[in-house]
Write a protein that holds these residues in place. Structure first.
Motif, PDB file in Angstrom:
ATOM      1  N   PHE A  90      -4.389  -0.771  11.896  1.00  0.00           N
ATOM      2  CA  PHE A  90      -4.403  -1.105  10.470  1.00  0.00           C
ATOM      3  C   PHE A  90      -4.549   0.153   9.615  1.00  0.00           C
ATOM      4  O   PHE A  90      -3.786   0.380   8.668  1.00  0.00           O
ATOM      5  CB  PHE A  90      -5.539  -2.081  10.179  1.00  0.00           C
ATOM      6  CG  PHE A  90      -5.775  -2.327   8.719  1.00  0.00           C
ATOM      7  CD1 PHE A  90      -4.857  -3.035   7.961  1.00  0.00           C
ATOM      8  CD2 PHE A  90      -6.921  -1.839   8.094  1.00  0.00           C
ATOM      9  CE1 PHE A  90      -5.059  -3.248   6.599  1.00  0.00           C
ATOM     10  CE2 PHE A  90      -7.135  -2.054   6.744  1.00  0.00           C
ATOM     11  CZ  PHE A  90      -6.200  -2.760   5.995  1.00  0.00           C
ATOM     12  N   LEU A  91      -5.544   0.989   9.935  1.00  0.00           N
ATOM     13  CA  LEU A  91      -5.805   2.182   9.137  1.00  0.00           C
ATOM     14  C   LEU A  91      -4.656   3.185   9.209  1.00  0.00           C
ATOM     15  O   LEU A  91      -4.242   3.748   8.190  1.00  0.00           O
ATOM     16  CB  LEU A  91      -7.109   2.838   9.588  1.00  0.00           C
ATOM     17  CG  LEU A  91      -8.381   2.036   9.316  1.00  0.00           C
ATOM     18  CD1 LEU A  91      -9.579   2.702   9.995  1.00  0.00           C
ATOM     19  CD2 LEU A  91      -8.635   1.900   7.817  1.00  0.00           C
ATOM     20  N   CYS A  92      -4.118   3.386  10.407  1.00  0.00           N
ATOM     21  CA  CYS A  92      -3.050   4.374  10.558  1.00  0.00           C
ATOM     22  C   CYS A  92      -1.747   3.901   9.930  1.00  0.00           C
ATOM     23  O   CYS A  92      -0.915   4.723   9.526  1.00  0.00           O
ATOM     24  CB  CYS A  92      -2.844   4.722  12.030  1.00  0.00           C
ATOM     25  SG  CYS A  92      -4.229   5.669  12.723  1.00  0.00           S
ATOM     26  N   SER A  93      -1.551   2.597   9.826  1.00  0.00           N
ATOM     27  CA  SER A  93      -0.349   2.103   9.156  1.00  0.00           C
ATOM     28  C   SER A  93      -0.359   2.488   7.687  1.00  0.00           C
ATOM     29  O   SER A  93       0.691   2.518   7.034  1.00  0.00           O
ATOM     30  CB  SER A  93      -0.247   0.581   9.300  1.00  0.00           C
ATOM     31  OG  SER A  93      -1.228  -0.085   8.514  1.00  0.00           O
ATOM     32  N   LEU A  94      -1.543   2.817   7.152  1.00  0.00           N
ATOM     33  CA  LEU A  94      -1.685   3.213   5.750  1.00  0.00           C
ATOM     34  C   LEU A  94      -1.829   4.727   5.598  1.00  0.00           C
ATOM     35  O   LEU A  94      -1.208   5.332   4.731  1.00  0.00           O
ATOM     36  CB  LEU A  94      -2.904   2.518   5.143  1.00  0.00           C
ATOM     37  CG  LEU A  94      -2.837   0.989   5.113  1.00  0.00           C
ATOM     38  CD1 LEU A  94      -4.198   0.410   4.758  1.00  0.00           C
ATOM     39  CD2 LEU A  94      -1.784   0.516   4.122  1.00  0.00           C
ATOM     40  N   PHE A  95      -2.676   5.340   6.450  1.00  0.00           N
ATOM     41  CA  PHE A  95      -2.894   6.784   6.357  1.00  0.00           C
ATOM     42  C   PHE A  95      -1.688   7.572   6.852  1.00  0.00           C
ATOM     43  O   PHE A  95      -1.321   8.581   6.255  1.00  0.00           O
ATOM     44  CB  PHE A  95      -4.139   7.185   7.154  1.00  0.00           C
ATOM     45  CG  PHE A  95      -5.426   6.945   6.429  1.00  0.00           C
ATOM     46  CD1 PHE A  95      -5.834   7.769   5.400  1.00  0.00           C
ATOM     47  CD2 PHE A  95      -6.254   5.883   6.770  1.00  0.00           C
ATOM     48  CE1 PHE A  95      -7.025   7.552   4.716  1.00  0.00           C
ATOM     49  CE2 PHE A  95      -7.439   5.651   6.098  1.00  0.00           C
ATOM     50  CZ  PHE A  95      -7.823   6.487   5.071  1.00  0.00           C
ATOM     51  N   THR A  96      -1.097   7.157   7.955  1.00  0.00           N
ATOM     52  CA  THR A  96       0.057   7.857   8.519  1.00  0.00           C
ATOM     53  C   THR A  96       1.164   6.841   8.802  1.00  0.00           C
ATOM     54  O   THR A  96       1.477   6.553   9.960  1.00  0.00           O
ATOM     55  CB  THR A  96      -0.319   8.591   9.824  1.00  0.00           C
ATOM     56  OG1 THR A  96      -0.851   7.638  10.768  1.00  0.00           O
ATOM     57  CG2 THR A  96      -1.350   9.662   9.569  1.00  0.00           C
ATOM     58  N   PRO A  97       1.765   6.269   7.773  1.00  0.00           N
ATOM     59  CA  PRO A  97       2.781   5.221   7.972  1.00  0.00           C
ATOM     60  C   PRO A  97       3.992   5.740   8.735  1.00  0.00           C
ATOM     61  O   PRO A  97       4.400   6.887   8.569  1.00  0.00           O
ATOM     62  CB  PRO A  97       3.150   4.820   6.542  1.00  0.00           C
ATOM     63  CG  PRO A  97       2.800   6.015   5.710  1.00  0.00           C
ATOM     64  CD  PRO A  97       1.593   6.600   6.346  1.00  0.00           C
ATOM     65  N   VAL A  98       4.531   4.867   9.562  1.00  0.00           N
ATOM     66  CA  VAL A  98       5.702   5.245  10.350  1.00  0.00           C
ATOM     67  C   VAL A  98       6.827   5.643   9.404  1.00  0.00           C
ATOM     68  O   VAL A  98       6.990   5.090   8.311  1.00  0.00           O
ATOM     69  CB  VAL A  98       6.143   4.076  11.265  1.00  0.00           C
ATOM     70  CG1 VAL A  98       6.591   2.880  10.459  1.00  0.00           C
ATOM     71  CG2 VAL A  98       7.222   4.528  12.245  1.00  0.00           C
ATOM     72  N   CYS A  99       7.602   6.642   9.801  1.00  0.00           N
ATOM     73  CA  CYS A  99       8.576   7.270   8.930  1.00  0.00           C
ATOM     74  C   CYS A  99       9.911   6.533   8.979  1.00  0.00           C
ATOM     75  O   CYS A  99      10.746   6.775   9.855  1.00  0.00           O
ATOM     76  CB  CYS A  99       8.757   8.722   9.361  1.00  0.00           C
ATOM     77  SG  CYS A  99       9.642   9.698   8.162  1.00  0.00           S
ATOM     78  N   LEU A 100      10.109   5.628   8.032  1.00  0.00           N
ATOM     79  CA  LEU A 100      11.343   4.864   7.928  1.00  0.00           C
ATOM     80  C   LEU A 100      11.894   4.984   6.511  1.00  0.00           C
ATOM     81  O   LEU A 100      11.307   5.649   5.662  1.00  0.00           O
ATOM     82  CB  LEU A 100      11.081   3.398   8.280  1.00  0.00           C
ATOM     83  CG  LEU A 100      10.526   3.154   9.699  1.00  0.00           C
ATOM     84  CD1 LEU A 100      10.161   1.699   9.875  1.00  0.00           C
ATOM     85  CD2 LEU A 100      11.528   3.587  10.747  1.00  0.00           C
ATOM     86  N   ASP A 101      13.020   4.316   6.261  1.00  0.00           N
ATOM     87  CA  ASP A 101      13.666   4.476   4.962  1.00  0.00           C
ATOM     88  C   ASP A 101      12.973   3.709   3.851  1.00  0.00           C
ATOM     89  O   ASP A 101      13.305   3.855   2.678  1.00  0.00           O
ATOM     90  CB  ASP A 101      15.131   4.051   5.036  1.00  0.00           C
ATOM     91  CG  ASP A 101      15.288   2.544   5.179  1.00  0.00           C
ATOM     92  OD1 ASP A 101      14.385   1.928   5.787  1.00  0.00           O
ATOM     93  OD2 ASP A 101      16.290   1.982   4.692  1.00  0.00           O
ATOM     94  N   ARG A 102      11.975   2.881   4.188  1.00  0.00           N
ATOM     95  CA  ARG A 102      11.200   2.160   3.194  1.00  0.00           C
ATOM     96  C   ARG A 102       9.787   1.984   3.712  1.00  0.00           C
ATOM     97  O   ARG A 102       9.562   1.975   4.926  1.00  0.00           O
ATOM     98  CB  ARG A 102      11.831   0.794   2.885  1.00  0.00           C
ATOM     99  CG  ARG A 102      11.955  -0.112   4.086  1.00  0.00           C
ATOM    100  CD  ARG A 102      12.505  -1.481   3.687  1.00  0.00           C
ATOM    101  NE  ARG A 102      11.548  -2.219   2.874  1.00  0.00           N
ATOM    102  CZ  ARG A 102      11.798  -3.426   2.380  1.00  0.00           C
ATOM    103  NH1 ARG A 102      12.964  -3.999   2.583  1.00  0.00           N
ATOM    104  NH2 ARG A 102      10.882  -4.048   1.661  1.00  0.00           N
TER     105      ARG A 102
END
Length: 299
Positions: A90-102
């Motif tokens: 949960f936290l990493c999805s916000l702090f280091t979000p996966v690098c996609l086009d959106r």
């Protein structure tokens, strides 16, 4: 975060990455437009999560790695409690979000599940669930948001297994009472506080609502008044929290000044959301000098 989670996200968005090459700027670099960059090794919270590149600015609107690192370190002990199996995801999805086009946000139900399990742990150590993680910020469940990977198990009872050393470490981190907070944290609390005052404490007492701190109204300096009335300022009584399990041990009756920030409840009680000993360190002096100049909308 497991690699299969990343693969699912990549499949949903046809694996369209941001940027071209993902070169990393210096730690002080500011990213104003969505860019794909390497996750720095300094971001301990989100190492070994199944992918190596992140989106900047991140989903918490941090524009520099310094901001990301400072904020993420605060959450390391909570992850160690295993209050929820997917709290790191949960936290990493916000702090280091996966690098996609959106941007891909956690689903609202995922946030609510983590909050339900971890908020009681945080409350034990005087650390409220922050506004920046409000669950209504995130989308209702759909095919383009991140869901919990470990089911709906409630992990709150795992906190009983935290060692005494672990609890002491949590108290050091998850308390609103500080002696050496970085300037960025002080300014963040300043922006979130309703009132900010420098005071001297005359009395410290126990009450059914927790520790009660009574300040000398004649020895105060107001940095932010908020909704405080004259009667509030003439009777400065603060509570560290609305629960009897919390207190602020750094504050004692003394000749020293303290920086106290807080909010006023509907019942006119003054709740202390942050307190700091008045010190002359470079970080503290910088923060207090920035109070009048800080644009809280840009923090």
């Amino acid at each position: 975060m497991d690699s299969h989670v990343v693969m699912i996200l990549l499949g949903l968005l046809n694996a369209l990455h941001l940027g071209s090459g993902g070169s990393m700027q210096a730690m002080e670099g500011r990213y104003s437009k969505p860019t794909c960059v390497n996750i720095p090794r300094q971001l301990s919270l989100c190492q070994d999560i199944g992918y190596s590149k992140m989106r900047m600015p991140n989903l918490l609107d941090h524009e520099t790695f310094r901001e990301v690192q400072t904020q993420s370190l605060t959450w390391m002990p909570l992850v160690g409690t295993s209050c929820h199996e997917d709290v790191k995801l949960f936290l990493c999805s916000l702090f280091t979000p996966v690098c996609l086009d959106r941007p891909i946000y956690p689903c609202r139900s995922f946030c609510e599940e983590v909050k339900r399990s971890c908020e009681p742990v945080m409350a034990q150590y005087c650390f409220p669930w922050p506004d920046m993680l409000r669950c209504d910020n995130y989308p209702e469940d759909n095919n383009l948001c991140i869901t919990a990977q470990m089911g709906n198990t409630n992990y709150t009872n795992n906190t009983a297994a935290v060692s005494n050393t672990g609890k002491e470490r949590l108290m050091d981190v998850y308390t609103q009472c500080r002696t050496d907070a970085p300037a960025s944290l002080i300014l963040e609390y300043f922006c979130n506080a309703e009132f900010v005052i420098r005071v001297k404490i005359d009395k410290v007492r126990d009450s059914s609502d927790g520790k009660k701190y009574i300040a000398n109204p004649k020895k105060r300096k107001i940095y932010k008044k908020g909704s405080l009335k004259k009667r509030d300022l003439n009777k400065l009584t603060f509570f560290a929290t609305e629960g009897s399990f919390c207190n602020c041990n750094i504050i004692t009756k003394s000749t020293d000044f303290y920086l106290v920030m807080g909010k006023k409840t509907k019942s006119n009680k003054l709740i202390m959301t942050f307190a700091h000993t008045w010190v002359t360190t470079k970080e503290f002096r910088y923060a207090t000098r920035r109070f009048k100049k800080t644009d809280c909308n840009k923090l």
